[in-house]
Design a protein around this motif. Structure first.
Motif, mmCIF file in Angstrom:
data_model
loop_
_atom_site.group_PDB
_atom_site.id
_atom_site.type_symbol
_atom_site.label_atom_id
_atom_site.label_comp_id
_atom_site.label_asym_id
_atom_site.label_seq_id
_atom_site.Cartn_x
_atom_site.Cartn_y
_atom_site.Cartn_z
ATOM 1 N N HIS A 277 -6.767 6.112 18.273
ATOM 2 C CA HIS A 277 -7.180 5.602 16.965
ATOM 3 C C HIS A 277 -8.195 4.489 17.188
ATOM 4 N N GLU B 159 -1.648 7.970 1.981
ATOM 5 C CA GLU B 159 -1.947 8.267 3.380
ATOM 6 C C GLU B 159 -2.512 7.017 4.044
ATOM 7 N N ILE C 61 -8.191 10.852 8.653
ATOM 8 C CA ILE C 61 -7.016 10.293 7.976
ATOM 9 C C ILE C 61 -6.137 11.501 7.685
ATOM 10 N N ALA D 192 -9.853 -5.748 5.768
ATOM 11 C CA ALA D 192 -10.114 -5.996 7.183
ATOM 12 C C ALA D 192 -11.609 -6.111 7.479
ATOM 13 N N ALA E 138 -5.756 2.272 7.849
ATOM 14 C CA ALA E 138 -6.916 2.848 7.164
ATOM 15 C C ALA E 138 -6.418 3.698 6.010
ATOM 16 N N ASP E 139 -7.056 3.527 4.859
ATOM 17 C CA ASP E 139 -6.683 4.344 3.705
ATOM 18 C C ASP E 139 -7.473 5.658 3.741
ATOM 19 N N ARG E 140 -7.337 6.436 2.691
ATOM 20 C CA ARG E 140 -7.924 7.777 2.666
ATOM 21 C C ARG E 140 -9.450 7.764 2.772
ATOM 22 N N GLU E 141 -10.056 6.645 2.407
ATOM 23 C CA GLU E 141 -11.515 6.510 2.536
ATOM 24 C C GLU E 141 -11.905 5.940 3.900
ATOM 25 N N ALA E 142 -10.909 5.741 4.781
ATOM 26 C CA ALA E 142 -11.124 5.147 6.110
ATOM 27 C C ALA E 142 -11.392 3.648 6.051
ATOM 28 N N ARG E 143 -11.236 3.067 4.878
ATOM 29 C CA ARG E 143 -11.340 1.605 4.742
ATOM 30 C C ARG E 143 -10.161 0.960 5.439
ATOM 31 N N ALA E 144 -10.434 -0.128 6.151
ATOM 32 C CA ALA E 144 -9.362 -0.765 6.914
ATOM 33 C C ALA E 144 -8.777 -1.967 6.177
ATOM 34 N N TRP E 145 -7.478 -2.122 6.316
ATOM 35 C CA TRP E 145 -6.693 -3.212 5.741
ATOM 36 C C TRP E 145 -5.765 -3.712 6.831
ATOM 37 N N PHE F 292 0.850 -1.195 0.000
ATOM 38 C CA PHE F 292 0.000 0.000 0.000
ATOM 39 C C PHE F 292 0.880 1.238 0.000
ATOM 40 N N GLU G 179 -3.325 5.617 7.877
ATOM 41 C CA GLU G 179 -3.326 5.676 9.343
ATOM 42 C C GLU G 179 -2.970 4.297 9.900
ATOM 43 N N ILE G 180 -2.145 4.282 10.930
ATOM 44 C CA ILE G 180 -1.978 3.048 11.712
ATOM 45 C C ILE G 180 -3.103 3.049 12.744
ATOM 46 N N CYS G 181 -4.181 2.350 12.430
ATOM 47 C CA CYS G 181 -5.304 2.280 13.373
ATOM 48 C C CYS G 181 -4.864 1.516 14.616
ATOM 49 N N ALA H 38 -14.513 -3.528 8.091
ATOM 50 C CA ALA H 38 -13.798 -2.679 9.040
ATOM 51 C C ALA H 38 -13.395 -1.337 8.427
ATOM 52 N N TRP H 39 -13.474 -0.322 9.264
ATOM 53 C CA TRP H 39 -13.122 1.052 8.923
ATOM 54 C C TRP H 39 -12.287 1.589 10.081
ATOM 55 N N GLY H 40 -11.541 2.631 9.840
ATOM 56 C CA GLY H 40 -10.768 3.138 10.971
ATOM 57 C C GLY H 40 -10.123 4.465 10.720
ATOM 58 N N LYS I 282 -14.097 11.404 7.941
ATOM 59 C CA LYS I 282 -15.117 10.460 7.480
ATOM 60 C C LYS I 282 -16.100 10.215 8.624
ATOM 61 N N ALA J 3 -6.038 -8.794 2.192
ATOM 62 C CA ALA J 3 -5.644 -7.848 3.254
ATOM 63 C C ALA J 3 -6.786 -6.916 3.642
#
Lengths: 145, 145, 145
Positions: free
Chosen positions: B89, A67, B51, C99, A93-100, A64, A69-71, B99-101, B62, C97
């Motif tokens: 966070h 931007e 983010i 989440a 979390a990516d820019r859309e706040a989607r978590a990975w 990835f 975030e380390i959630c 999941a979102w974050g 968001k 990946a």
């Protein structure tokens, strides 16, 4: 139970542009944390995480950038080949706040990382290859008394 | 290492309909936690997360509403302008378990929040503006000895 | 504040193919952890998580199978019906990946789970039905002094 107990706590911002895993590893080794817990938050510039594929005995790697975030960053410290070894997982979390998320691999470049490492006193745990888990080095299972 | 150590632990359910960040902030200040760690689970009625966009020196915001599990809330407590300051966070799951974050902003309304705040003894950490990180207040980096 | 303090820490790999929640519950009860915190990472073979629907007083259940990293497992231990009770939430990552997460239900089958349970001394917390939260058993809110 022969419980472990807390020996000390290291609270630190990791250097920008450092490799997250290398840096955690360096702190654990420098501070002599043979048994411990990691918790952190912050943000990355790039991320590289793994999803373990048991039937192939390897990690599927996902990368990835942008931007991130380390959630949550979490993990443990134990011994491997006799020295402190960090095993960490992460939720991003990516820019859309989607978590990975996944297993932290080399290639996670720090933007900001605020980490708390707890060092424990107690029986050491050692990572060793396990016949039933090719590709991984794991702690022994607890013996039933 | 001049490690910190655990001083006390506060375990609490936060009031329903309170603002998550305000409430964590209030607990940290009331309990005098100048240096600490936060971990929590629960559920929110609404969420507002950020983010960070370094090139714009601001958070992309968001918002979420509906059933939202708090899969994990984590963060730290340090000093900002001389008083306890919460940086948290969060990872949320929606009704599909997706999941979102992100960074916890004001606007996260509590349904249930079970939090554990650990208070540490040790050298205080202060958040200060950093020339290379416009829009953020960060701890100093560790000096190399 | 009458803060709790750390009594002991249990660090363990849970048995492969065990049920994650059953196993955490068994460790908490066997080790006599009446008040505690859980943090873990690893991977699951199958997962079953819940998203609480307040208007229906029940969890929406989502099931997953395949390679699932445990990006983070977290929770707390308190008393319910007088015995140690685990409340845990989880964040998982699938093979892409991506989440997912929620409240840990029976049906999460362990591939590898490395868990750290912290046991606290301090005032016990008891889960009780709450009139305003049908379907849940929660700690009392802190009394304002």
């Amino acid at each position: 139970m022969s419980p472990a107990s807390t020996k000390g706590i290291v609270i630190r911002r990791l250097p920008p542009d450092s490799d997250l895993l290398d840096e955690l590893q360096a702190v654990a080794q420098k501070e002599g944390i043979a048994l411990g817990h990691i918790s952190g938050i912050g943000a990355l510039k790039t991320a590289r995480v793994g999803i373990f594929l048991p039937d192939q005995a390897r990690y599927e790697v996902k990368e990835f950038a942008g931007e991130l975030e380390i959630c949550h960053l979490s993990g443990n410290i134990s011994l491997k080949d006799g020295i402190p070894f960090v095993h960490a997982h992460i939720v991003l979390a990516d820019r859309e706040a989607r978590a990975w998320g996944g297993h932290v691999l080399p290639g996670c470049r720090v933007f900001v990382a605020e980490v708390i490492l707890s060092s424990f006193k107690g029986e050491k745990k050692e990572r060793l290859p396990q016949p039933d888990f090719p590709g991984l080095a794991l702690w022994s299972l607890e013996e039933e008394p």
